[in-house]
Design an enzyme around this catalytic site. Sequence first.
Site, PDB file in Angstrom:
ATOM      1  N   LYS A 117      -5.672   2.814 -20.425  1.00  0.00           N
ATOM      2  CA  LYS A 117      -4.734   3.613 -19.616  1.00  0.00           C
ATOM      3  C   LYS A 117      -4.084   4.625 -20.547  1.00  0.00           C
ATOM      4  O   LYS A 117      -4.032   4.417 -21.763  1.00  0.00           O
ATOM      5  CB  LYS A 117      -3.642   2.721 -19.004  1.00  0.00           C
ATOM      6  CG  LYS A 117      -3.041   3.292 -17.741  1.00  0.00           C
ATOM      7  CD  LYS A 117      -3.875   2.982 -16.520  1.00  0.00           C
ATOM      8  CE  LYS A 117      -3.280   3.531 -15.252  1.00  0.00           C
ATOM      9  NZ  LYS A 117      -3.975   3.059 -14.054  1.00  0.00           N
TER      10      LYS A 117
HETATM   11  P1  NAD Z   1       1.140   9.016  -6.132  1.00  0.00           P
HETATM   12  O1  NAD Z   1       1.862   9.774  -7.181  1.00  0.00           O
HETATM   13  O2  NAD Z   1       0.113   9.700  -5.308  1.00  0.00           O
HETATM   14  O3  NAD Z   1       2.209   8.357  -5.114  1.00  0.00           O
HETATM   15  C1  NAD Z   1       3.321   7.643  -5.573  1.00  0.00           C
HETATM   16  C2  NAD Z   1       4.221   7.385  -4.381  1.00  0.00           C
HETATM   17  O4  NAD Z   1       5.312   6.577  -4.806  1.00  0.00           O
HETATM   18  C3  NAD Z   1       4.840   8.652  -3.773  1.00  0.00           C
HETATM   19  O5  NAD Z   1       4.809   8.564  -2.368  1.00  0.00           O
HETATM   20  C4  NAD Z   1       6.286   8.611  -4.258  1.00  0.00           C
HETATM   21  O6  NAD Z   1       7.189   9.222  -3.362  1.00  0.00           O
HETATM   22  C5  NAD Z   1       6.519   7.121  -4.293  1.00  0.00           C
HETATM   23  N1  NAD Z   1       7.634   6.772  -5.139  1.00  0.00           N
HETATM   24  C6  NAD Z   1       7.829   7.108  -6.429  1.00  0.00           C
HETATM   25  N2  NAD Z   1       9.001   6.636  -6.876  1.00  0.00           N
HETATM   26  C7  NAD Z   1       9.535   5.986  -5.821  1.00  0.00           C
HETATM   27  C8  NAD Z   1      10.744   5.285  -5.647  1.00  0.00           C
HETATM   28  N3  NAD Z   1      11.595   5.155  -6.646  1.00  0.00           N
HETATM   29  N4  NAD Z   1      11.017   4.737  -4.421  1.00  0.00           N
HETATM   30  C9  NAD Z   1      10.138   4.871  -3.393  1.00  0.00           C
HETATM   31  N5  NAD Z   1       8.959   5.525  -3.524  1.00  0.00           N
HETATM   32  C10 NAD Z   1       8.683   6.070  -4.720  1.00  0.00           C
HETATM   33  O7  NAD Z   1       0.515   7.734  -6.885  1.00  0.00           O
HETATM   34  P2  NAD Z   1      -0.700   6.827  -6.418  1.00  0.00           P
HETATM   35  O8  NAD Z   1      -1.932   7.324  -7.069  1.00  0.00           O
HETATM   36  O9  NAD Z   1      -0.653   6.621  -4.957  1.00  0.00           O
HETATM   37  O10 NAD Z   1      -0.334   5.468  -7.162  1.00  0.00           O
HETATM   38  C11 NAD Z   1       0.601   4.531  -6.640  1.00  0.00           C
HETATM   39  C12 NAD Z   1       0.418   3.204  -7.326  1.00  0.00           C
HETATM   40  O11 NAD Z   1      -0.934   2.753  -7.146  1.00  0.00           O
HETATM   41  C13 NAD Z   1       0.641   3.195  -8.832  1.00  0.00           C
HETATM   42  O12 NAD Z   1       1.124   1.923  -9.210  1.00  0.00           O
HETATM   43  C14 NAD Z   1      -0.750   3.369  -9.398  1.00  0.00           C
HETATM   44  O13 NAD Z   1      -0.877   2.900 -10.725  1.00  0.00           O
HETATM   45  C15 NAD Z   1      -1.531   2.513  -8.422  1.00  0.00           C
HETATM   46  N6  NAD Z   1      -2.947   2.770  -8.346  1.00  0.00           N
HETATM   47  C16 NAD Z   1      -3.426   4.012  -8.052  1.00  0.00           C
HETATM   48  C17 NAD Z   1      -4.786   4.216  -7.946  1.00  0.00           C
HETATM   49  C18 NAD Z   1      -5.375   5.553  -7.549  1.00  0.00           C
HETATM   50  O14 NAD Z   1      -6.609   5.624  -7.382  1.00  0.00           O
HETATM   51  N7  NAD Z   1      -4.587   6.581  -7.350  1.00  0.00           N
HETATM   52  C19 NAD Z   1      -5.688   3.156  -8.180  1.00  0.00           C
HETATM   53  C20 NAD Z   1      -5.167   1.877  -8.454  1.00  0.00           C
HETATM   54  C21 NAD Z   1      -3.798   1.713  -8.529  1.00  0.00           C
END
Ligand code: NAD
Length: 461
Positions: free
Chosen positions: A148
């Site tokens: 990561k």
């Molecule tokens: P993203 O940036 O697209 O979305 C993040 C979301 O979290 C947004 O809607 C934001 O408003 C919200 N958020 C942030 N801080 C917040 C808070 N304090 N209170 C409420 N909401 C809040 O990110 P993503 O890619 O959707 O990733 C989200 C999670 O999923 C992370 O933990 C990431 O590591 C995990 N993840 C992502 C992927 C991927 O393919 N994108 C794969 C596996 C895991």
Amino acid sequence: MSSATASKKTGKTAAAKSQKAGGGRGGEGVQNSHPIFTELGFSPDANNLYRQTVSSMLQAADLMNLPHHLKIILAQPKNEIMVHFPVRMDDGEFRMFKGYRVQHNNALGPYKGGLRFHHDVHLDDVKSLAFLMTMKCSLVGVPYGGGKGGIKVDPYKHSKSEMERIVRRFTAAIAHQIGPDYDIPAPDVGSNAQHMAWIADTYAFLSEVGGRHPEAVITGKPVEFGGSVGREKATGQGVVDTLAEMLPEIGVDMKGCKVSILGYGNVGSWTGRILQDRGAKIIAVMDHTGAIMNDHGIDAHALALHTSKVGGVAGFKNADTIDKTEFYSTKVDVFVPAALEQMIQEPEAKMLNCKVVAEGANAPTTPAGERVLEGRGIEVLPAILCNAGGVTVSYFEWVQNRTFQSWDLEHVDTELNKHMIRAAGRVRDARKKYKCNLRTAAYVGALERLRAAYEIRGLFP
Ligand code: NAD
């Protein structure tokens, strides 16, 4: 919404921050102690994210009698790389940036894992996420290890041209540490397909006389430049595939079931859209801009369009604005945390009014939060199973790049579904064998594969 809930886009909760600083709500310490923490000199802070993530793995390792040397190998990343680099801003001034790449383990294949662009990213966050990638790749059966990385930057505060220079300069700084056969990054919070394209282009430029597939150095690229169809929705698709496998035995029917979602970015919004298409009803959603609710259902597709235009769920028509307490207390069948780490602590776990927590985000539930959920009979589908769809389709993208193929969406979705079903089966088998919860069972499933690889490979020298 209270400032303790969410201050800014991708901002962490005040509680999570205070916990990182050691001033947490307590109650985590007793259960996440382990002799290995002392042996390896871990942070004594029981609220430290890295300590918490490793403690869940060690529970499974103890249960299955994993040899001590494997426990200490897996409790530490192999490499922790930190870089500092200067970038010229649009006004002509230079600013220094900090970047990370943690390579946790490569016993099963090249390091693999996303890049987080966030103003509050720290080494311990990146270590935890790299560790989870090792476990996830092993559980879902893709031939990768775990890594990561990230840049300490708020991508929403920089112009497109500044971001391009930041991303390209970071790529140059770590170019000798990554590669299509060695370490393959991908998107995570704050990074997107355009950033991946700049990374691939910079890497290809720097390694022009190198390998034949320089674009395979990274996944999550735009489809027009070596990306895979189905990658953007893959993590949400994997969450839904997991739910489809696990809900029947929990006694919940996906058709007509009620869902609330925390975070409506890539993972949350795709999970919501696909669940709605499969007959579920999205009742409540919260992100960094606020929380909304409609007991008759929120149109997940319209909400995704709204957030892409205005940057958050606040202001969405056809739903009522609610506060954080109302959001967590809303009665649903499935709750999907899809925002950041450590957001489901004891108070949130006490408020939740659901049958199942499907972890779309990485490490959203703290050990104390999990104990509350367990005590209340709420089933937790752990992140290393539930959100493994993203890395699985990243693997498909890498395979397509390296074999000059282009798969169609049906093929991608079918192959993804097979991987998710197999991984869910592995978790189910481990739960039966060890009579443990699903998180421990998922780690057992991941560790079995890693143990077999180490037994066969041996340890050099
Ligand atoms: P993203 O940036 O697209 O979305 C993040 C979301 O979290 C947004 O809607 C934001 O408003 C919200 N958020 C942030 N801080 C917040 C808070 N304090 N209170 C409420 N909401 C809040 O990110 P993503 O890619 O959707 O990733 C989200 C999670 O999923 C992370 O933990 C990431 O590591 C995990 N993840 C992502 C992927 C991927 O393919 N994108 C794969 C596996 C895991």
